[in-house]
Design a protein around this motif. Structure first.
Motif, PDB file in Angstrom:
ATOM      1  N   ALA A 159      -2.264  28.334 -34.256  1.00 18.30           N
ATOM      2  CA  ALA A 159      -2.191  27.246 -33.269  1.00 18.30           C
ATOM      3  C   ALA A 159      -2.305  25.857 -33.891  1.00 18.30           C
ATOM      4  O   ALA A 159      -1.976  24.854 -33.240  1.00 18.30           O
ATOM      5  CB  ALA A 159      -3.267  27.427 -32.209  1.00 18.30           C
ATOM      6  N   GLY A 160      -2.775  25.777 -35.118  1.00 17.18           N
ATOM      7  CA  GLY A 160      -2.853  24.452 -35.743  1.00 17.18           C
ATOM      8  C   GLY A 160      -4.203  24.170 -36.385  1.00 17.18           C
ATOM      9  O   GLY A 160      -4.331  23.231 -37.175  1.00 17.18           O
ATOM     10  N   VAL A 161      -5.214  24.955 -36.040  1.00 19.93           N
ATOM     11  CA  VAL A 161      -6.531  24.748 -36.667  1.00 19.93           C
ATOM     12  C   VAL A 161      -6.950  26.050 -37.350  1.00 19.93           C
ATOM     13  O   VAL A 161      -6.915  27.113 -36.727  1.00 19.93           O
ATOM     14  CB  VAL A 161      -7.593  24.352 -35.618  1.00 19.93           C
ATOM     15  CG1 VAL A 161      -8.959  24.209 -36.292  1.00 19.93           C
ATOM     16  CG2 VAL A 161      -7.197  23.070 -34.907  1.00 19.93           C
ATOM     17  N   ASP A 162      -7.313  25.959 -38.615  1.00 19.54           N
ATOM     18  CA  ASP A 162      -7.735  27.149 -39.358  1.00 19.54           C
ATOM     19  C   ASP A 162      -9.187  27.466 -39.026  1.00 19.54           C
ATOM     20  O   ASP A 162     -10.087  26.698 -39.370  1.00 19.54           O
ATOM     21  CB  ASP A 162      -7.568  26.888 -40.865  1.00 19.54           C
ATOM     22  CG  ASP A 162      -7.903  28.133 -41.688  1.00 19.54           C
ATOM     23  OD1 ASP A 162      -8.505  29.073 -41.127  1.00 19.54           O
ATOM     24  OD2 ASP A 162      -7.563  28.140 -42.881  1.00 19.54           O
ATOM     25  N   PRO A 163      -9.440  28.593 -38.345  1.00 23.06           N
ATOM     26  CA  PRO A 163     -10.804  28.901 -37.900  1.00 23.06           C
ATOM     27  C   PRO A 163     -11.752  29.117 -39.075  1.00 23.06           C
ATOM     28  O   PRO A 163     -12.954  28.932 -38.934  1.00 23.06           O
ATOM     29  CB  PRO A 163     -10.636  30.191 -37.089  1.00 23.06           C
ATOM     30  CG  PRO A 163      -9.346  30.771 -37.549  1.00 23.06           C
ATOM     31  CD  PRO A 163      -8.489  29.642 -37.979  1.00 23.06           C
ATOM     32  N   TYR A 165     -11.817  27.421 -41.625  1.00 18.24           N
ATOM     33  CA  TYR A 165     -12.110  26.096 -42.167  1.00 18.24           C
ATOM     34  C   TYR A 165     -12.939  25.268 -41.187  1.00 18.24           C
ATOM     35  O   TYR A 165     -13.917  24.645 -41.531  1.00 18.24           O
ATOM     36  CB  TYR A 165     -10.787  25.394 -42.504  1.00 18.24           C
ATOM     37  CG  TYR A 165     -10.958  23.992 -43.037  1.00 18.24           C
ATOM     38  CD1 TYR A 165     -11.413  23.758 -44.341  1.00 18.24           C
ATOM     39  CD2 TYR A 165     -10.666  22.884 -42.228  1.00 18.24           C
ATOM     40  CE1 TYR A 165     -11.580  22.470 -44.825  1.00 18.24           C
ATOM     41  CE2 TYR A 165     -10.820  21.598 -42.705  1.00 18.24           C
ATOM     42  CZ  TYR A 165     -11.278  21.393 -43.995  1.00 18.24           C
ATOM     43  OH  TYR A 165     -11.437  20.124 -44.458  1.00 18.24           O
ATOM     44  N   ASP A 166     -12.560  25.302 -39.896  1.00 19.73           N
ATOM     45  CA  ASP A 166     -13.287  24.532 -38.883  1.00 19.73           C
ATOM     46  C   ASP A 166     -13.331  25.305 -37.560  1.00 19.73           C
ATOM     47  O   ASP A 166     -12.460  25.145 -36.692  1.00 19.73           O
ATOM     48  CB  ASP A 166     -12.596  23.171 -38.674  1.00 19.73           C
ATOM     49  CG  ASP A 166     -13.452  22.244 -37.814  1.00 19.73           C
ATOM     50  OD1 ASP A 166     -14.390  22.737 -37.127  1.00 19.73           O
ATOM     51  OD2 ASP A 166     -13.187  21.023 -37.828  1.00 19.73           O
ATOM     52  N   LEU A 167     -14.345  26.136 -37.430  1.00 22.85           N
ATOM     53  CA  LEU A 167     -14.438  27.039 -36.288  1.00 22.85           C
ATOM     54  C   LEU A 167     -14.616  26.299 -34.960  1.00 22.85           C
ATOM     55  O   LEU A 167     -14.011  26.645 -33.941  1.00 22.85           O
ATOM     56  CB  LEU A 167     -15.587  28.025 -36.510  1.00 22.85           C
ATOM     57  CG  LEU A 167     -15.676  29.186 -35.532  1.00 22.85           C
ATOM     58  CD1 LEU A 167     -14.363  29.953 -35.472  1.00 22.85           C
ATOM     59  CD2 LEU A 167     -16.819  30.115 -35.916  1.00 22.85           C
ATOM     60  N   ALA A 168     -15.446  25.253 -34.982  1.00 27.37           N
ATOM     61  CA  ALA A 168     -15.702  24.488 -33.753  1.00 27.37           C
ATOM     62  C   ALA A 168     -14.390  23.894 -33.220  1.00 27.37           C
ATOM     63  O   ALA A 168     -14.095  23.960 -32.024  1.00 27.37           O
ATOM     64  CB  ALA A 168     -16.723  23.393 -34.007  1.00 27.37           C
ATOM     65  N   GLU A 169     -13.659  23.352 -34.121  1.00 27.02           N
ATOM     66  CA  GLU A 169     -12.389  22.725 -33.749  1.00 27.02           C
ATOM     67  C   GLU A 169     -11.405  23.775 -33.206  1.00 27.02           C
ATOM     68  O   GLU A 169     -10.674  23.552 -32.246  1.00 27.02           O
ATOM     69  CB  GLU A 169     -11.801  22.031 -34.996  1.00 27.02           C
ATOM     70  CG  GLU A 169     -10.443  21.380 -34.813  1.00 27.02           C
ATOM     71  CD  GLU A 169     -10.492  20.080 -34.010  1.00 27.02           C
ATOM     72  OE1 GLU A 169     -11.613  19.535 -33.846  1.00 27.02           O
ATOM     73  OE2 GLU A 169      -9.433  19.641 -33.530  1.00 27.02           O
ATOM     74  N   TYR A 170     -11.419  24.949 -33.846  1.00 25.14           N
ATOM     75  CA  TYR A 170     -10.566  26.065 -33.404  1.00 25.14           C
ATOM     76  C   TYR A 170     -10.925  26.459 -31.970  1.00 25.14           C
ATOM     77  O   TYR A 170     -10.051  26.634 -31.122  1.00 25.14           O
ATOM     78  CB  TYR A 170     -10.774  27.254 -34.356  1.00 25.14           C
ATOM     79  CG  TYR A 170     -10.056  28.526 -33.964  1.00 25.14           C
ATOM     80  CD1 TYR A 170      -8.725  28.749 -34.307  1.00 25.14           C
ATOM     81  CD2 TYR A 170     -10.738  29.542 -33.269  1.00 25.14           C
ATOM     82  CE1 TYR A 170      -8.083  29.928 -33.968  1.00 25.14           C
ATOM     83  CE2 TYR A 170     -10.100  30.730 -32.915  1.00 25.14           C
ATOM     84  CZ  TYR A 170      -8.765  30.925 -33.264  1.00 25.14           C
ATOM     85  OH  TYR A 170      -8.136  32.093 -32.926  1.00 25.14           O
ATOM     86  N   ARG A 171     -12.240  26.549 -31.698  1.00 23.05           N
ATOM     87  CA  ARG A 171     -12.671  26.944 -30.351  1.00 23.05           C
ATOM     88  C   ARG A 171     -12.309  25.864 -29.331  1.00 23.05           C
ATOM     89  O   ARG A 171     -11.910  26.179 -28.202  1.00 23.05           O
ATOM     90  CB  ARG A 171     -14.190  27.182 -30.338  1.00 23.05           C
ATOM     91  CG  ARG A 171     -14.575  28.389 -31.199  1.00 23.05           C
ATOM     92  CD  ARG A 171     -15.747  29.174 -30.579  1.00 23.05           C
ATOM     93  NE  ARG A 171     -15.773  30.525 -31.083  1.00 23.05           N
ATOM     94  CZ  ARG A 171     -16.618  30.969 -32.022  1.00 23.05           C
ATOM     95  NH1 ARG A 171     -17.528  30.147 -32.542  1.00 23.05           N
ATOM     96  NH2 ARG A 171     -16.556  32.222 -32.433  1.00 23.05           N
ATOM     97  N   GLU A 172     -12.489  24.643 -29.756  1.00 23.28           N
ATOM     98  CA  GLU A 172     -12.166  23.499 -28.891  1.00 23.28           C
ATOM     99  C   GLU A 172     -10.678  23.538 -28.500  1.00 23.28           C
ATOM    100  O   GLU A 172     -10.306  23.368 -27.338  1.00 23.28           O
ATOM    101  CB  GLU A 172     -12.509  22.199 -29.639  1.00 23.28           C
ATOM    102  CG  GLU A 172     -11.978  20.918 -29.013  1.00 23.28           C
ATOM    103  CD  GLU A 172     -12.404  20.764 -27.541  1.00 23.28           C
ATOM    104  OE1 GLU A 172     -11.630  20.153 -26.777  1.00 23.28           O
ATOM    105  OE2 GLU A 172     -13.491  21.268 -27.160  1.00 23.28           O
ATOM    106  N   ASP A 220     -15.717  37.637 -35.649  1.00 22.46           N
ATOM    107  CA  ASP A 220     -16.547  36.597 -35.039  1.00 22.46           C
ATOM    108  C   ASP A 220     -15.735  35.624 -34.190  1.00 22.46           C
ATOM    109  O   ASP A 220     -16.249  35.046 -33.243  1.00 22.46           O
ATOM    110  CB  ASP A 220     -17.261  35.784 -36.137  1.00 22.46           C
ATOM    111  CG  ASP A 220     -18.351  36.597 -36.785  1.00 22.46           C
ATOM    112  OD1 ASP A 220     -18.716  37.644 -36.192  1.00 22.46           O
ATOM    113  OD2 ASP A 220     -18.813  36.216 -37.870  1.00 22.46           O
ATOM    114  N   TRP A 221     -14.546  35.447 -34.572  1.00 19.68           N
ATOM    115  CA  TRP A 221     -13.780  34.407 -33.861  1.00 19.68           C
ATOM    116  C   TRP A 221     -12.440  34.857 -33.305  1.00 19.68           C
ATOM    117  O   TRP A 221     -11.770  34.102 -32.601  1.00 19.68           O
ATOM    118  CB  TRP A 221     -13.553  33.202 -34.800  1.00 19.68           C
ATOM    119  CG  TRP A 221     -12.900  33.568 -36.123  1.00 19.68           C
ATOM    120  CD1 TRP A 221     -13.540  33.803 -37.295  1.00 19.68           C
ATOM    121  CD2 TRP A 221     -11.498  33.739 -36.369  1.00 19.68           C
ATOM    122  NE1 TRP A 221     -12.640  34.118 -38.278  1.00 19.68           N
ATOM    123  CE2 TRP A 221     -11.368  34.070 -37.740  1.00 19.68           C
ATOM    124  CE3 TRP A 221     -10.341  33.629 -35.602  1.00 19.68           C
ATOM    125  CZ2 TRP A 221     -10.136  34.304 -38.346  1.00 19.68           C
ATOM    126  CZ3 TRP A 221      -9.111  33.855 -36.205  1.00 19.68           C
ATOM    127  CH2 TRP A 221      -9.011  34.190 -37.556  1.00 19.68           C
TER     128      TRP A 221
END
Ligand SMILES: Nc1nc2c(ncn2[C@@H]2O[C@H](COP(=O)(O)OP(=O)(O)OP(=O)(O)O)[C@@H](O)[C@H]2O)c(=O)[nH]1
Ligand SMILES: [Mg+2]
Length: 537
Positions: A159-163, A165-172, A220-221
């Motif tokens: 989708a554009g965010v590597d979980p 690398y940045d899990l919070a951003e991925y969830r957001e 986890d994600w």
């Protein structure tokens, strides 16, 4: 609510046959299943098969041979697997607006499968539905009990965010997509939406021989836990209500799909019936023109020889001149009328050429070829079994009906000339040389006798009789020469309009029957489509 019995009855009375049995069989097979059916559907390449593989492998099951995964159109059939309490169905991805037959069939198959399920899971990529929006919208509003239509936004690692690398951003980003999706389809909180990465970074790729450890690093994600729990929570307790809703969806979809197909066939056959009717009108028109020409020729011949004889049957005039005069007069008569025949023939050919150049001709010609070739149209529809194929049987059913109707030789089959012989070489001009009446030998003979005793013959009563005999004989010979030319044109008229005339009656009947079937189907649809909008707020 659609009246299911009325729909079945209607399907049983379609022109050319019945579709009821096949649809009923498919429905019965579904209705017999005693556990909930969950169907994955959505556009191709959204990861439906990968999702199913993941569910199977995570629950310790083998991946069946038919389950294949790739970046192309991959799944072409509807297949079932058992996972926990449920039967999960994989379907071919639909390709919205695709023009190739295979993609259209996939779409139809997928749409039809949605009528034979208790729970529907619409798979979308992170871009969300764009091209397929209308198609999905149509499905969502087809009467799903609350909580039976789910959404899965899949392949979300892309989708554009590597979980990792940045899990919070991925969830957001995931939350944002869910909000977007609810807005896009006007969904309330009762409609479950999942965000998953069923095979992050294509770790498994196309493999099917896998263990659950394959995805341990991502659990986890990757969102699969929630979805798996939800599937495990599907219980058979609500089955009666779900089956009732599925029945409504199924028979509405069957009715809708069949009406659409019948409308398409009606449009095609109306065009073909028009071509056939125009052929009948042309034949009538040309035949009456020909009859008029023929009558004029006969009228022109009446009294013609007599007139020449009266003018020239004088002892003073030489028999050679008389003979030449008769020949000349009749040739002139013949040429004059034969030119008119030629003109009619030209006009027939030109009209025919124009008709054949029109787009409507191709449709008619291919139908005539199919009916004439004896090829079994039913075999062209043979294919893998499935709900959507039924609607494809409408075409062959109609062809079968037309074949049966045209097998018995109808009264129109032979036309006036009653000849099945092929038209003569259409390009052959009939020259004047050929037109010269074969009178010379006859006349020479007659006048030789006359020369032998001209004076006596002239005074004798017998002379008048002889004269009359010559008149009759010459006139008859002229008619006999003329007739084949008329027959020839008549044969051509019959030949160039044969297919149209032969098919006219049965096409007219078929169009009437299709109109009736469409009208009846449309009224059943009108009665049935009170949209339930159960997935909406
Ligand atoms: N990055 C990534 N790729 C995925 C994921 N799931 C599936 N893919 C890839 O997406 C492509 C399509 O997957 P399929 O499972 O065949 O998709 P499908 O919806 O079944 O496709 P059709 O059968 O053609 O309708 C394949 O190349 C998969 O490897 C995922 O979670 N992440
Ligand atoms: Mg697939």
């Amino acid at each position: 609510m659609v009246d299911i019995d009325a729909v079945r009855d209607w399907l049983g009375r379609l022109p050319g046959g019945s579709l009821a049995g096949q649809y009923v069989d498919d429905w019965d097979a579904f209705e017999k299943l005693d556990r909930p059916v969950v169907t994955l559907f959505g556009s191709y390449d959204t990861g439906k098969s990968s999702l199913l593989r993941r569910l199977l492998v995570d629950s310790g099951r083998d991946v069946p041979g038919w389950l294949t995964i790739s970046a192309r159109h991959e799944t072409f059939e509807v297949h079932d697997v058992e996972v926990g309490e449920c039967i999960i169905r994989d379907t071919p991805g639909f390709a919205v607006g695709a023009s190739d037959i295979r993609a259209q069939n996939n779409s139809r198959r997928a749409m039809a499968a949605v009528g034979l399920t208790d729970v529907g899971i619409a798979g979308l990529t992170p871009q969300l539905a764009t091209a397929e929006r209308d198609m999905l919208q149509k499905l969502f509003t087809q009467g799903w009990p609350v909580g039976t239509m789910w959404f899965v936004v899949s392949r979300f690692d892309e989708a554009g965010v590597d979980p990792e690398y940045d899990l919070a951003e991925y969830r957001e980003l995931g939350d944002r997509k869910v909000r977007e999706l609810r807005e896009l389809f006007d969904l309330d909180d009762r409609t479950p939406v999942f965000v998953v990465s069923q095979d992050p970074f294509q770790t498994a790729g196309p493999d099917t021989d896998l263990s659950r450890e394959t995805w341990d690093d991502f659990r986890d994600w990757d969102g699969m836990r929630d979805l798996t729990d939800a599937i495990e929570a599907v219980s058979p307790s609500a089955l009666p209500e779900w089956r009732h809703a599925a029945g409504q969806r199924y028979w509405t979809a069957v009715l809708d799909g069949t009406v659409i197909e019948l409308r398409r066939q009606l449009a095609d056959y109306t065009a073909r019936a028009e071509v056939a009717a125009s052929g009948v009108a042309r034949r009538d028109g040309w035949e009456s023109e020909l009859d008029a020409l023929d009558r004029a020729a006969h009228a022109g011949l009446d009294g013609l020889v007599e007139e020449v004889m009266r003018r020239s049957w004088e002892p003073s005039s030489g028999t050679d001149e008389l003979q030449a005069e008769i020949q000349r007069t009749l040739d002139e008569w013949f040429t004059k009328h034969e030119v008119r025949l030629q003109r009619l023939r030209q006009s027939i050919r030109k009209t025919k050429e124009r008709e054949r150049a029109r787009p409507s001709w191709a449709g008619f010609a291919s139908l005539a070829a199919t009916l004439g070739s004896g090829q079994d149209a039913a075999t062209t529809a043979a294919g893998p079994r499935g709900v959507a194929e039924h609607v494809e049987k409408v075409g062959p059913m109609l062809i079968g009906m037309l074949k049966a109707a045209n097998k018995a030789p109808g009264p129109t089959a032979g036309g006036k000339a009653g000849s099945a012989k092929a038209p003569r070489d259409l390009g052959r001009p009939i020259g004047i040389a050929e037109a010269v009446l074969p009178l010379a030998a006859y006349l020479a003979n007659v006048f030789d006798e006359q020369r032998a005793d001209r004076t006596r013959l002239n005074q004798d009563k017998a002379a008048a009789a002889k004269r009359q005999q010559v008149v009759t004989e010459c006139t008859q010979r002229a008619r006999d020469t003329w007739q084949p030319f008329v027959d020839d044109v008549r044969e051509e008229i019959v030949a160039v309009t044969r297919d149209q005339v032969d098919l006219d009656a049965s096409l007219r009947r078929l169009v009437e029957q299709l109109q009736k079937a469409v009208a009846e189907g449309e009224s059943l649809l009108r009665l049935g489509t009170v949209p339930l909008h159960e997935t909406r707020a």
